[in-house]
Write an enzyme that holds these catalytic residues in place. Structure first.
Site, PDB file in Angstrom:
ATOM      1  N   THR A   1      43.766  32.833  43.840  1.00 38.75           N
ATOM      2  CA  THR A   1      42.957  33.227  45.026  1.00 38.75           C
ATOM      3  C   THR A   1      41.996  34.355  44.653  1.00 38.75           C
ATOM      4  O   THR A   1      40.886  34.429  45.161  1.00 38.75           O
ATOM      5  CB  THR A   1      43.858  33.696  46.191  1.00 38.75           C
TER       6      THR A   1
ATOM      7  N   PHE B   1      47.176  27.278  49.667  1.00 46.43           N
ATOM      8  CA  PHE B   1      47.454  26.157  50.585  1.00 46.43           C
ATOM      9  C   PHE B   1      48.032  26.620  51.920  1.00 46.43           C
ATOM     10  O   PHE B   1      47.654  26.105  52.971  1.00 46.43           O
ATOM     11  CB  PHE B   1      48.420  25.156  49.906  1.00 46.43           C
TER      12      PHE B   1
ATOM     13  N   HIS C   1      51.587  19.877  38.226  1.00 44.73           N
ATOM     14  CA  HIS C   1      50.910  19.026  39.233  1.00 44.73           C
ATOM     15  C   HIS C   1      49.623  18.442  38.687  1.00 44.73           C
ATOM     16  O   HIS C   1      48.781  17.962  39.432  1.00 44.73           O
ATOM     17  CB  HIS C   1      50.646  19.844  40.516  1.00 44.73           C
TER      18      HIS C   1
ATOM     19  N   CYS D   1      41.121   6.107  35.909  1.00 40.29           N
ATOM     20  CA  CYS D   1      40.980   4.962  36.844  1.00 40.29           C
ATOM     21  C   CYS D   1      42.342   4.706  37.489  1.00 40.29           C
ATOM     22  O   CYS D   1      43.364   4.602  36.802  1.00 40.29           O
ATOM     23  CB  CYS D   1      40.535   3.713  36.083  1.00 40.29           C
TER      24      CYS D   1
ATOM     25  N   ASN E   1      54.503  38.381  44.712  1.00 37.96           N
ATOM     26  CA  ASN E   1      53.750  37.593  45.689  1.00 37.96           C
ATOM     27  C   ASN E   1      53.149  38.508  46.762  1.00 37.96           C
ATOM     28  O   ASN E   1      53.675  39.607  47.020  1.00 37.96           O
ATOM     29  CB  ASN E   1      54.688  36.558  46.323  1.00 37.96           C
TER      30      ASN E   1
HETATM   31  N1  APR Z   1      48.470  37.537  44.731  1.00 33.47           N
HETATM   32  C1  APR Z   1      49.776  37.211  44.942  1.00 33.47           C
HETATM   33  N2  APR Z   1      50.170  36.272  45.834  1.00 33.47           N
HETATM   34  C2  APR Z   1      49.204  35.641  46.528  1.00 33.47           C
HETATM   35  C3  APR Z   1      47.834  35.926  46.369  1.00 33.47           C
HETATM   36  C4  APR Z   1      47.487  36.923  45.419  1.00 33.47           C
HETATM   37  N3  APR Z   1      46.208  37.280  45.193  1.00 33.47           N
HETATM   38  N4  APR Z   1      47.122  35.127  47.206  1.00 33.47           N
HETATM   39  C5  APR Z   1      48.040  34.363  47.862  1.00 33.47           C
HETATM   40  N5  APR Z   1      49.272  34.675  47.471  1.00 33.47           N
HETATM   41  C6  APR Z   1      50.539  34.060  47.867  1.00 33.47           C
HETATM   42  C7  APR Z   1      50.609  33.634  49.309  1.00 33.47           C
HETATM   43  O1  APR Z   1      51.135  34.694  50.082  1.00 33.47           O
HETATM   44  C8  APR Z   1      51.551  32.443  49.244  1.00 33.47           C
HETATM   45  O2  APR Z   1      52.896  32.850  49.466  1.00 33.47           O
HETATM   46  O3  APR Z   1      50.656  32.880  47.116  1.00 33.47           O
HETATM   47  C9  APR Z   1      51.433  31.929  47.813  1.00 33.47           C
HETATM   48  C10 APR Z   1      50.736  30.589  47.716  1.00 33.47           C
HETATM   49  O4  APR Z   1      51.586  29.642  48.318  1.00 33.47           O
HETATM   50  P1  APR Z   1      50.997  28.179  48.654  1.00 33.47           P
HETATM   51  O5  APR Z   1      49.694  28.316  49.323  1.00 33.47           O
HETATM   52  O6  APR Z   1      52.101  27.418  49.310  1.00 33.47           O
HETATM   53  O7  APR Z   1      50.706  27.544  47.223  1.00 33.47           O
HETATM   54  P2  APR Z   1      51.763  26.988  46.194  1.00 33.47           P
HETATM   55  O8  APR Z   1      53.088  27.631  46.354  1.00 33.47           O
HETATM   56  O9  APR Z   1      51.145  27.037  44.858  1.00 33.47           O
HETATM   57  O10 APR Z   1      51.882  25.448  46.663  1.00 33.47           O
HETATM   58  C11 APR Z   1      52.664  24.589  45.856  1.00 33.47           C
HETATM   59  O11 APR Z   1      51.970  22.750  47.256  1.00 33.47           O
HETATM   60  O12 APR Z   1      50.378  21.514  48.392  1.00 33.47           O
HETATM   61  C12 APR Z   1      51.068  21.625  47.221  1.00 33.47           C
HETATM   62  O13 APR Z   1      50.249  20.753  45.221  1.00 33.47           O
HETATM   63  C13 APR Z   1      50.131  21.842  46.067  1.00 33.47           C
HETATM   64  O14 APR Z   1      50.640  22.985  43.983  1.00 33.47           O
HETATM   65  C14 APR Z   1      50.661  23.105  45.397  1.00 33.47           C
HETATM   66  C15 APR Z   1      52.072  23.209  45.920  1.00 33.47           C
END
Ligand code: APR
Length: 351
Positions: free
Chosen positions: A137, A144, A228, A236, A317
């Site tokens: 991010t 997500f 992933h 294809c 996190n």
């Molecule tokens: N630093 C630390 N943590 C962060 C930051 C940051 N800069 N920005 C966001 N976060 C945290 C958010 O608080 C959240 O808890 O990262 C986490 C991201 O969680 P998700 O959005 O659920 O992403 P992720 O866990 O990678 O999702 C797993 O879900 O949809 C599927 O395939 C997709 O690989 C993905 C999987």
């Protein structure tokens, strides 16, 4: 108002206080908390502090605020340091070390979770990382499930599954074209580069990532298991033949069978790439230390990897969920900042 640093001694006590605004910017104040203060001020320091029981604003620069106190830590001992500031305070104290340096180290770093993690990293013979969308991010890619995440605006099962690929290819292709273009418009950040440096220095031994942006490899990491898949690798859907990203972005079909092109990412309902998954399982089973960065841990089987280790587990996190599976340490913060401070600790000779 939070206490950043509190000093105490025979002549009284001094505190550096801080107030954080909505943009996470701090403003600092110095407060004399005992009337006996002027007695212990050296001649040249008399001008330094206001009269007792007065709080003086010293601005938004932590280094300057600490310098204002600096001439006192020869006389006074620290009794309290804010855990988020322990490392910054200790680094500055080292620049003009007081006599009770060991006591300063204990107070500044004793309950500093990042410092504890730095010690664990330096002691571990096999450290692995699990990263998620929160790792990217700060590169500009949305995650997500946070408030600005992809799945806050779109139904994942509508755009990211096999049915859509087969029954509504336009929607599927538009979603992934946009994501590929976003990934190509941004780049890995300092945190990705620090993890790549640590791999070269033998501090970490593998990264299992849920991210499909390829940023770990782009930053120089070589031992990466892309659980992933990778959004910039195209194939294809019918015959499996590889294709260029430009073919997908230009909405061309497979040059061999005219089938539909798609990114090599794992759609909901699909299996994970076997090689990457087996590699990750082997890493996590052997790990002495597991560091999880930027993931909500809501998607199996990746979310189960930390449970495979008999070693220590650390969760870094932005949000720390209430119900967090048994982690030995949970550190709240932004990936890039946390990794940068950890790296500074590991590069210092203070471990
Ligand atoms: N630093 C630390 N943590 C962060 C930051 C940051 N800069 N920005 C966001 N976060 C945290 C958010 O608080 C959240 O808890 O990262 C986490 C991201 O969680 P998700 O959005 O659920 O992403 P992720 O866990 O990678 O999702 C797993 O879900 O949809 C599927 O395939 C997709 O690989 C993905 C999987």
């Amino acid at each position: 108002m939070e206490t950043i640093l509190k000093l105490d001694g025979e002549g009284g006590s001094l505190a550096l206080l801080g107030e954080k605004n909505d943009d996470d910017k701090w403003t600092y104040f110095i407060e004399c908390q005992e009337s006996a203060m002027p007695d212990i001020l050296d001649e040249e320091d008399q001008d330094l502090l206001p009269l007792p029981h007065k709080k003086e604003i010293v601005g938004t620069d932590l280094r300057l605020a600490l310098e204002k106190l600096g001439r006192h830590w020869r006389h006074l001992r620290p009794i309290e340091v804010h855990p988020d500031f322990g490392w910054s305070v200790y680094k500055q104290v080292l620049e003009s070390p007081p006599i009770h340096l060991l006591h300063w180290k204990r107070v500044c770093l004793g309950n500093n979770p990042l410092y504890r993690l730095a010690e664990w990293i330096s002691l571990s013979n096999f450290t692995v990382v699990l990263s998620g969308a929160g790792m990217s991010t700060e590169s500009g890619l949305p995650d997500f499930r946070s408030k600005d995440g992809w799945w806050r605006r779109l139904d994942p099962h509508q755009v990211s599954n096999l049915d859509t690929l087969e029954d509504n290819y336009e929607l599927f292709r538009d979603f992934y074209m946009y994501r590929i273009e976003t990934v190509e418009r941004h780049a890995p950040h300092l945190g990705h580069r620090i993890l790549a440096k640590w791999e070269k220095k033998g501090r970490i031994h593998g990264i299992a990532t849920q991210n499909v942006d390829g940023y770990h490899a782009a930053a120089g990491s070589e031992k990466v298991a892309e659980l992933h898949g990778n959004i910039r690798s195209i194939r294809c859907h019918r015959c499996g033949r590889g294709a260029a990203v430009s073919d997908f972005l230009s909405k061309r079909n497979c040059s061999a069978c005219q089938g539909r092109l798609r990114p090599n990412v794992v759609l909901f309902g699909e299996m994970l790439p076997e090689k990457a998954w087996n590699q990750a399982m082997q890493w996590f089973r052997s790990a002495e230390l597991v560091i999880v960065i930027g993931t909500s841990l809501q998607v199996a089987p990746a979310s189960q990897l930390p449970q495979l280790t008999s070693g220590r587990t650390v969760y870094m996190n932005m949000e720390i969920p209430d119900r967090l599976y048994r982690f030995d340490l949970a550190i709240q913060g932004k990936a890039q900042n946390l990794l940068a401070e950890l790296d500074e600790m590991l590069e210092s000779c203070l471990l």
